[in-house]
Design an enzyme around this catalytic site. Structure first.
Site, short mmCIF file in Angstrom:
data_model
loop_
_atom_site.label_atom_id
_atom_site.label_comp_id
_atom_site.label_asym_id
_atom_site.label_seq_id
_atom_site.Cartn_x
_atom_site.Cartn_y
_atom_site.Cartn_z
N ARG A 68 0.84 -1.19 0.00
CA ARG A 68 0.00 0.00 0.00
C ARG A 68 0.88 1.25 0.00
NH1 ARG A 68 -3.67 -0.95 5.09
NH2 ARG A 68 -1.70 -1.87 5.76
N SER A 78 7.09 -3.93 6.44
CA SER A 78 7.00 -4.66 5.17
C SER A 78 7.90 -4.03 4.12
CB SER A 78 5.55 -4.72 4.68
OG SER A 78 5.02 -3.40 4.55
N HIS A 132 -3.27 -19.72 1.69
CA HIS A 132 -4.30 -20.25 2.58
C HIS A 132 -5.62 -19.85 1.96
CE1 HIS A 132 -6.37 -21.68 6.04
NE2 HIS A 132 -6.57 -20.52 6.62
N GLU A 393 3.80 -31.19 10.67
CA GLU A 393 3.98 -29.76 10.93
C GLU A 393 4.32 -29.47 12.39
OE1 GLU A 393 1.84 -25.49 9.90
OE2 GLU A 393 0.88 -27.34 9.28
N SER A 414 -0.23 -17.80 11.50
CA SER A 414 -1.26 -16.95 10.90
C SER A 414 -2.20 -16.42 11.97
CB SER A 414 -2.05 -17.73 9.86
OG SER A 414 -2.80 -18.76 10.49
#
Length: 488
Positions: A68, A78, A132, A393, A414
């Protein structure tokens, strides 16, 4: 939007849940060819976005990041992640219109806004990818008919996607093509190339469906992968300290114990993990895990039921709309637990001591893995998919606890996993109150027995039960293909 899974007929629901095919290594002989020379733009540069992008670039693909405008102008994390690693960064308007493949690797709760923002900018015939499928399956996002929609889902936190790649291995990966969006029939080839580029082909790839990935992923992460590890860590630490074990030792036994114990699980399943115990401790761990399975089974089944019905997703999305009030308060409470706040000892703990002094931890892992696997397969999820989401996992999550305890686990998983983990933890602790009153330091904090004598027939029966569980049978087949697996 409407929950996509709930719009399907029962027949179609079962068909989608049952999609799972373990892919042969020969199917990846084309490597990255289907994406070579393509312009790949990743939306988001957090744990998954950065680490998948690093792997894909190292594999020879053209990777850029789109963020963004505010994130770029304010140089948010980020932006720092992407630029410090030498990637090209631009706004949606600058990079998305020319992209051949757009990878949506933002947090789940941002998916609707992100897809609504980038979809009008995507060129005709481009591909949109997820790691996902929550946005498609649970929120019911409808994507433009001319766009291909794929999923490449590494079964672990982003940090481990990178670490396993650097070791020369990879993480098990589910790939899928959304049946509503494959107008040119190119989805599977692109998904395979993507999985190859992240290193997933070395650990094993399952051709699955968006539905099967979401329902199995939500179940695994809420129960064994995060919930049991969190609950077990807190309860075991509190018990040891109450029984006089030095707090720094107790904290270290748990923080690194999960990783050490589940490393044995990764290489040889529950059988190998249990074989690391002395014979008396193995029998005790088996007995304890059977008791734990009986206590926790209704909770595992409730989580599976709530996931299948959409109730879990509904309540979590309500918390999203409420500025994550529950999630943030639960996160803060975890940070205030005695385990989290206790500094670990400098004393070295030999590898075998984690097993010898952690009989209860071994029992919790066995109980959690088998219960998660059983709940998934009873709901129509194929055994191979259930194996990856339960047993394989678990060590990848345990690795994150070894770094910074539960803080690190909850930081890198997540948002759906973290929310579900707390739900499980808050329900599980009261269930185990009476059980924990029976726990002594002989199964957590100290060695179980100095006497190695056991009844032969009892040991044979225990070994038989462990080794004949379906998770061990399917695991033996899947691990046989993981010839490049590396030791931590």
């Amino acid at each position: 939007m409407t929950n996509y899974f709930n719009t399907l007929s029962l027949r179609d629901q079962l068909t989608e849940l049952g999609k799972c095919r373990f892919m042969e290594s020969s199917e990846f002989e084309d490597g990255i060819e289907a994406l070579k020379g393509k312009k790949i733009v990743i939306v988001g540069c957090g744990a998954q976005g950065l680490n998948q992008g690093l792997n894909m670039r190292d594999s020879g693909l053209d990777i850029s990041y789109t963020l963004r405008a505010a994130a770029i102008a304010e140089k948010r994390q980020s932006f720092v992640n992407a630029t410090e690693n030498g990637f090209n960064v631009g706004t949606y308007e600058e990079l998305v219109p020319t992209a051949d493949l757009v990878l949506n690797l933002t947090p789940d709760k941002q998916h609707t806004n992100v897809v609504n923002a980038v979809m009008p900018l995507m060129k005709k015939g481009a591909t949109l990818s997820y790691s996902h499928g929550f946005n498609i399956v649970e929120e019911g996002m409808q994507v433009r008919e001319d766009l291909t929609v794929i999923m490449v889902a590494p079964k672990c936190p982003g940090s481990e996607v990178r670490e396993e790649y650097k070791r020369g291995f990879g993480v098990p990966t589910l790939i899928a093509v959304h049946p509503e969006n494959d107008p040119e029939g190119k989805g599977l080839a692109q998904a395979k190339a993507y999985a190859f580029a992240t290193g997933g082909h070395r650990a094993g790839v399952l051709q699955s469906s968006f539905v099967a990935e979401v329902k199995s992923d939500l179940m695994g992460e809420q129960t064994i992968l995060c919930g049991v590890l969190q609950t077990g860590a807190i309860l075991s630490f509190d018990k040891m300290v109450a029984e006089g074990i030095e707090p720094g030792y107790a904290a270290k036994l748990i923080q690194y114990g999960w990783e050490t114990i589940t490393e044995a699980l990764k290489h040889g399943g529950i059988t190998n993990m249990m074989d690391r115990l002395s014979n008396p401790a193995k029998i005790k761990a088996f007995q304890v895990s059977e008791e734990l399975k009986e206590i926790m089974r209704p909770l595992f089944q409730k989580h599976m039921d709530d996931i299948m019905s959409g109730h879990f997703s509904k309540t979590m999305m309500e918390d999203w709309a409420n500025d994550d009030k529950n999630l943030l308060s639960w996160r803060a409470a975890t940070g205030e637990t005695a385990f989290e706040k206790t500094a670990i000892t400098d004393q070295e703990i030999p590898e075998q001591e984690y097993f010898d002094h952690g009989t209860l931890l071994v029992a919790l892992v066995r109980a959690g893995v088998e219960l998660a696997f059983e709940a998934m397969t009873e709901s129509g999820i194929i055994a191979e998919s259930a194996y990856y989401e339960s047993l394989h996992e678990t060590p990848l999550i345990a690795n994150t606890i070894a770094r910074k305890k539960l803080y690190e686990m909850n930081r890198v998983i997540s948002d759906t996993a973290e929310y579900g983990c707390y739900l499980f933890d808050h329900a599980c602790k009261p269930l185990l109150t009476d059980f924990m009153k029976t726990v002594n330091t002989d199964i957590i904090g100290k060695a179980f027995s100095s006497d190695n004598g056991v009844d032969n027939q009892e040991l044979i029966a225990v070994n038989k039960t462990i080794r004949e569980h379906e998770v061990e049978k399917v695991g033996a087949v899947l691990r046989a293909s993981m010839t490049a697996m590396k030791k931590i």
